[in-house]
Motif scaffolding. Structure first.
Motif, PDB file in Angstrom:
ATOM      1  N   GLU A  34       0.827  -1.206   0.000  1.00 64.12           N
ATOM      2  CA  GLU A  34       0.000   0.000   0.000  1.00 64.12           C
ATOM      3  C   GLU A  34       0.862   1.256   0.000  1.00 64.12           C
ATOM      4  OE1 GLU A  34      -3.915  -0.909   2.470  1.00 64.12           O
ATOM      5  OE2 GLU A  34      -2.140  -1.623   3.522  1.00 64.12           O
ATOM      6  N   ARG A  55      -6.582  -4.778  -0.665  1.00 64.61           N
ATOM      7  CA  ARG A  55      -6.922  -3.347  -0.730  1.00 64.61           C
ATOM      8  C   ARG A  55      -6.131  -2.658  -1.840  1.00 64.61           C
ATOM      9  NH1 ARG A  55      -6.498  -4.043   4.988  1.00 64.61           N
ATOM     10  NH2 ARG A  55      -4.420  -3.098   4.978  1.00 64.61           N
ATOM     11  N   ALA A  56      -4.874  -3.065  -2.011  1.00 67.27           N
ATOM     12  CA  ALA A  56      -4.075  -2.469  -3.086  1.00 67.27           C
ATOM     13  C   ALA A  56      -4.524  -2.968  -4.448  1.00 67.27           C
ATOM     14  CB  ALA A  56      -2.589  -2.795  -2.858  1.00 67.27           C
TER      15      ALA A  56
END
Length: 540
Positions: free
Chosen positions: A304, A434-435
């Motif tokens: 991230e 999430r990335a």
């Protein structure tokens, strides 16, 4: 500490419809409920007695179950003559635990929806999906399904870990840090309205007062988490100073690491936030600052931080953790991919049963990853007077009718549970997810010497990005990259690809997650044919 596989036997089960009590046994034999009195519909005790007479040890319920709103009676807390309970689990999904007063036999009550997220599944199809899922798992490892998808995932990992690997446990302080500073998948509604984050550092992307209507596209990643388990970091762990962390980020941005950073959103930024930040109120979860010039501090995984750095965010490392690259989940994820392929590729199956079994394997994957971060499951207890609730449990009390339901915290992880406790694995998969929903590889043409093509939330017009939920994004137009490669998109059918799941051409845009979920179900039911026709290779 290596986990030790354990021996599991098949659990005798009856599959029953909650409303009618009709169902089937493991062998497919029809079951008619044993009703007491003049009732036409079975009660919970009727279902328990029916299963007991069949020597079952588990009831799997299908059909519509009663809602369990706080303050209202819970359907598991009911009069059950001849049965006692050592304690139920009343969260979602619920588990009822009963013991017969005469025979002493135990009986669990669970829901088929825990395994099969398919609407309208009847008992026989649920049983068929269970058999199909069992066969798929046995095709990659000789084992039975356990009581839950999470437990099944843990057992499969214990059997899949290469014999040469004996993972080192994390230091307690590092494990505690991961629990305090690691979120799960991203959940963010990006329209104006009641669901908008009011922190001042986040701004919605879609103004519903200006654009109340539009299209609704539902795009998600195919079995996404299975593509994120390669060469994860584990112990030993090295703590990094600010200078060491900054050097590692710049010299080896792909290192298995976690950083505490101070960040600034670029002045020109007009898209979603990249880095997760915990709300001051822990119950409010996480948000993703995206207002130009906004600053903050947070712990984030290296993938991230690299993504933010690559997109022009100002990043200052304050401290860090470096993990040792390993292969703890590689074999496990590969086996789940193969199990899914055995089911998804069999076009001779009943489509409903096939879809249910694919959903079950996905549940094993997702819940299995979540189980790595579990420090034990709380138990729920029922009291009929507030005075019976222990003082230390008072804050957890939820009323269900006349009952006071409270929670007892789990004990410290030890023994076999300690060997299965790997919070660093869950934290990294969640962070990679999430990335990846922001930037995801795709099967698009690549020019020689050019960067590999990526798709995802950062590759759509921010003015049309409605929400992100896990590996799914919702937009007001169809991202062409989400289409199959045969229609000019980047989906070649591989695991981990972002693909269009449904399209509605003209709807009232959602102001809340609940409205969005309704549209998601409608879009999934509508399918992608309308979008494919517009983007057909034959259409000029």
């Amino acid at each position: 500490m290596r986990p030790t596989p354990w021996t599991v036997r098949p659990v005798p089960t009856v599959w029953l419809d909650f409303t009618t009590g009709l169902g089937v046994t493991d062998s497919g034999a029809r079951v008619t409920p044993r009703l007491t009195g003049r009732r036409k519909r079975p009660t919970l005790v009727d279902l328990l007695d029916t299963a007991h007479n069949l020597s079952a040890e588990r009831i799997m319920l299908t059909g519509k179950l009663p809602t369990t709103e706080p303050g209202q009676p819970h359907w598991l807390i009911a009069e059950t003559p001849s049965w006692t309970s050592p304690g139920h689990w009343l969260s979602t999904p619920p588990t009822g635990r009963f013991t017969h007063e005469v025979t002493g036999r135990n009986l669990e009550v669970r829901t088929a929806a825990e395994w099969f997220p398919v609407a309208g599944l009847d008992p026989d199809r649920a049983r068929q999906a269970w058999v199909l899922t069992t066969e798929a798992v046995k095709g990659v490892e000789d084992m039975e399904l356990l009581k839950s998808p999470a437990a099944t995932g843990a057992q499969l990992w214990a059997r899949s870990l290469p014999r040469t690997i004996d993972p080192e446990p994390l230091p307690e302080d590092v494990a505690e840090l991961l629990h305090r500073t690691s979120g799960q998948h991203r959940i963010e509604h990006l329209t104006t309205g009641a669901a908008a984050c009011g922190c001042g550092a986040c701004r919605p992307l879609v103004d519903l007062t200006e654009s109340p209507r539009g299209g609704f596209a539902y795009v998600d990643g195919r079995f996404m988490y299975a593509s994120l388990c390669r060469e994860l970091g584990t112990g030993p762990v090295t703590r990094l100073t600010a200078a060491q962390g900054q050097e590692l980020l710049e010299s080896d941005p792909y290192a298995r690491a976690r950083y505490r950073v101070r960040f600034t959103v670029p002045d020109w930024w007009d898209h979603v936030g990249v880095l997760p930040v915990a709300h001051e109120d822990v119950h409010a979860g996480w948000h993703y600052p995206n207002v130009p010039g906004a600053t903050g501090e947070t712990w984030a995984d290296g993938v991230e931080v690299k993504l933010a750095f690559d997109n022009g965010w100002d990043i200052e490392v304050l401290e860090g953790l470096r993990f040792t690259k390993g292969r703890l989940l590689d074999t496990w994820a590969d086996r789940l991919k193969r199990a899914r392929e055995r089911v998804a590729g069999n076009t001779d199956l009943d489509p409903v049963v096939r879809s249910a079994a694919v959903g079950a394997i996905r549940a094993i994957l997702i819940q299995g990853i979540g189980a790595f971060a579990s420090r034990g499951r709380e138990t729920t207890r029922v009291a009929w007077s507030a005075r019976e609730v222990p003082a230390e449990a008072a804050a957890s009390v939820v009323r269900h009718g006349e009952a006071f339901v409270y929670r007892i915290p789990s004990r410290k992880v030890s023994g076999q549970a300690a060997a299965l406790y790997r919070p660093e694995l869950a934290a990294q998969v969640w962070a990679r997810g999430r990335a990846r929903v922001l930037e995801c590889p795709a099967a698009l043409p690549q020019r020689p010497g050019a960067p590999r093509p990526v798709v995802g939330a950062l590759q759509v017009d921010p003015a049309g990005l409605l929400a992100i939920n896990g590996d799914a994004i919702y937009t007001t137009s169809v991202p062409t990259w989400s289409l199959p490669t045969t229609h000019g998109g980047g989906d070649d059918g591989a695991v981990g690809r972002m693909r269009l799941q449904g399209w509605l051409p003209a709807v009232k845009l959602p102001a809340t997650a609940a409205e969005r979920n309704v549209l998601r179900r409608k879009a999934e039911a509508a399918g992608v044919e309308a979008a494919l026709q517009v983007h057909s290779p034959d259409v000029p």
